[in-house]
Write a protein that holds these residues in place. Structure first.
Motif, PDB file in Angstrom:
ATOM      1  N   GLY A   1      -7.743   0.959  -5.823  1.00  0.00           N
ATOM      2  CA  GLY A   1      -6.336   0.900  -5.478  1.00  0.00           C
ATOM      3  C   GLY A   1      -5.455   0.316  -6.551  1.00  0.00           C
TER       4      GLY A   1
ATOM      5  N   TRP B   1      -7.338   5.619  -7.286  1.00  0.00           N
ATOM      6  CA  TRP B   1      -6.673   6.280  -6.164  1.00  0.00           C
ATOM      7  C   TRP B   1      -5.175   6.481  -6.402  1.00  0.00           C
ATOM      8  CZ3 TRP B   1      -9.176   3.057  -1.611  1.00  0.00           C
ATOM      9  CH2 TRP B   1     -10.539   3.387  -1.529  1.00  0.00           C
TER      10      TRP B   1
ATOM     11  N   TYR C   1       0.407   4.516   0.483  1.00  0.00           N
ATOM     12  CA  TYR C   1       0.205   5.691   1.330  1.00  0.00           C
ATOM     13  C   TYR C   1       0.367   5.318   2.794  1.00  0.00           C
ATOM     14  CZ  TYR C   1      -1.716   7.089  -3.139  1.00  0.00           C
ATOM     15  OH  TYR C   1      -1.872   7.332  -4.473  1.00  0.00           O
TER      16      TYR C   1
ATOM     17  N   ALA D   1      -2.431   3.253  -5.405  1.00  0.00           N
ATOM     18  CA  ALA D   1      -2.393   2.861  -3.996  1.00  0.00           C
ATOM     19  C   ALA D   1      -1.767   1.484  -3.792  1.00  0.00           C
ATOM     20  CB  ALA D   1      -3.799   2.882  -3.409  1.00  0.00           C
TER      21      ALA D   1
ATOM     22  N   TRP E   1       0.873  -1.182   0.000  1.00  0.00           N
ATOM     23  CA  TRP E   1       0.000   0.000   0.000  1.00  0.00           C
ATOM     24  C   TRP E   1       0.906   1.226   0.000  1.00  0.00           C
ATOM     25  CZ3 TRP E   1      -4.966   1.492  -0.493  1.00  0.00           C
ATOM     26  CH2 TRP E   1      -5.382   2.688   0.069  1.00  0.00           C
TER      27      TRP E   1
END
Length: 531
Positions: A314, A331, A98, A334, A96
């Motif tokens: 994502g 996003w 972030y 992501a 991931w």
């Protein structure tokens, strides 16, 4: 509407505090009915049943940001999202980007502790499922129905069927707690109000789950005969197959014969492999003949940041800006793939394999900096478009259901259980897949347009890699790596143990810690070793 009606009135919100002190819950929604009002009619019981299912897809009674778990953010307590994070982000399959998002860096890097908010969110949401299920069972006891004047034979029979489904959902909740935490506070419908549940260890949870499912199985509807999204015999048998496959991890006793029996029952229960692998992950996947049970998602009426909304948004690449391909806005990169997973598709055998949806483009395969979302390949497995290419009802919240169990998994579980029963061990080179197992494996590879394999090529290392190729991003990877002895030592992946090239982690991390807040709430709980 294509889905079961997931009524937003998650009924137990007004009574959960009287069910367990391990949870603090609130309801600020004036439309939530009291138990007396909700359970006054047979129709109310159907609504209440939807609430038990709804807790697996929803977080509260308001918008996507609402949560009935006090002090816990909706984004870190949605059941499917947390399940996916814990089973996937802690492994070789995905990172991931972030890491400022609460709790994600610790999962990416295998450095979590008991204060991780995602662990608290999942533990609390799953215990809430137990509490909601118990409340339904209390409210639907025979004496309650009689006292409320619900005596019509058809109504009583329907409500008794609901009770059997709820018992399966409660067993499913405890299965996840057993798998991830190795222990949990135990409550059933007979637990005293305002009590603090005793701690059940893995053996006790295993025994409860097994006995509960076997008790209700004969009274459930046959596989594929219930309303879509509801429990049937296929679901109960799949949970049993899972606990039997992992029994050596859970209780130190192999149960491979039992796993094979359950898988055989599932395989002959009317399910069929979808002719197109990727159709299992599209916006109308509720029509797939392969899906045994799914967490439902509807971009109009079940808006939340659940598993498939997060996965599909994502997977959109920051370089590719390919959200339109999947019917979402995206996003900005992501999720990205760790190199070790990408390499599972190396070689000519997988050049035309439809399961290989990896996008490389101009990207480097190595992720040397997790926050640089142009590093690492991305995936295109999931979509918010239908089989016909029609975009879902929303570009923010997807229509795609999350398949909890698929027939393909039963094929691979059977093969693994048969091989282990025949003497194959983790790290061994024994190739002992029989004709039935080989048939199941090659049915999946033929469907995927991959190259079929012979028996001499199939050892356990092949099986775990094949599970990755078939089931990646479906919330099994952590469990699989543990069962194959590859999770803590002997196999490394990028950023494992907070090391660029990966390093061993301590064996205690095969279990997650009991959240600190849960320990404070119930003095009967003890912390797992090493935390």
């Amino acid at each position: 509407m294509k889905k079961i009606n997931l009524i937003v009135s998650i009924f137990s919100l007004v009574t959960l505090l009287s069910c367990t002190q391990d949870l603090d819950v609130i309801s600020t929604d004036s439309t939530v009915k009291t138990p007396e009002a909700l359970f006054s009619t047979p129709e109310g019981y159907k609504q209440a049943l939807a609430g038990v299912y709804g807790n697996l897809s929803l977080t509260g009674t308001g918008d996507a940001g609402s949560s009935f778990l006090e002090g816990i953010d909706a984004g870190t307590s949605q059941f499917g999202r947390c399940l996916w994070y814990l089973q996937e982000m802690t492994t070789d399959e995905v990172v991931w980007s972030y890491e400022n998002d609460e709790g994600t860096a610790e999962l990416n890097r295998n450095t979590w502790g008991s204060s991780n908010p995602i662990l608290l969110g999942f533990f609390s949401r799953t215990m809430a499922e137990v509490a909601i299920a118990n409340d339904f069972l209390r409210q639907s006891a025979p004496e309650k129905l009689t006292s409320r004047g619900i005596t019509n034979a058809t109504d009583v029979a329907n409500i008794n069927m609901y009770r059997n489904e709820v018992r399966v959902l409660r067993a499913y909740a405890y299965y996840n707690l057993m798998d991830m935490f190795g222990k949990a506070p135990f409550y059933d419908e007979s637990s005293a109000i305002n009590s603090q549940g005793p701690e059940y260890n893995r053996q006790q949870l295993f025994t409860f789950i097994e006995s509960e499912l076997n008790a209700v199985l004969p009274n459930l509807k046959a596989a594929r005969t219930n309303e879509y999204g509801r429990v049937d015999q296929g679901v109960a048998n799949m949970i049993l197959a899972k606990i039997y496959l992992n029994a050596e991890v859970y209780i130190g006793t192999p149960k491979y014969t039992e796993c094979m029996t359950k898988c055989s029952t599932i395989i002959t229960s009317g399910y069929a492999l979808n002719t197109n692998y990727l159709n299992n992950f599209k916006a109308d996947n509720n029509t797939s003949s392969e899906i045994i049970f799914a967490l439902q998602s509807d971009g109009r009426v079940t808006q939340n940041y659940g598993a498939t909304t997060v996965i599909i948004n994502g997977q959109v690449g920051s370089v590719e800006s390919n959200g339109a391909d999947f019917g979402v806005g995206g996003w900005g990169g992501a999720f990205r793939l760790r190199k070790q997973f990408v390499q599972k598709f190396d070689g000519s055998d997988y050049a035309a394999d439809v399961r290989n949806t990896i996008i490389s483009g101009s990207r480097p395969i190595d992720i040397t900096n997790i926050s640089t979302n142009g590093q690492g390949y991305v995936l295109a497995k999931w979509s918010n478009k239908t089989v016909a290419g029609v975009a879902g009802s929303s570009s923010n919240f997807v229509d795609t259901d999350f398949p909890v169990f698929r027939l393909a998994d039963a094929y691979l579980m059977y093969a693994e259980a048969q091989m282990r029963k025949g003497g194959a061990i983790n790290g061994g080179t024994l190739a002992n897949a029989d004709a039935t197992s080989l048939g199941y494996i090659n049915a999946l590879r033929t469907r995927a347009k991959g190259v079929s394999v012979g028996a001499t090529a199939v050892n356990l290392d092949f099986i775990i890699d094949e599970r990755a190729r078939e089931l990646h991003w479906e919330a099994f990877r952590r469990q699989d790596l543990i069962r194959f002895g590859k999770y803590t030592t002997g196999y490394n992946w990028a950023w494992k143990g907070n090391s660029l090239n990966g390093t061993s982690i301590s064996d205690n991390m095969k279990l997650f810690p009991i959240p600190a807040n849960s320990l404070k709430a119930n003095p009967n709980l003890t912390q797992n070793n090493g935390y």
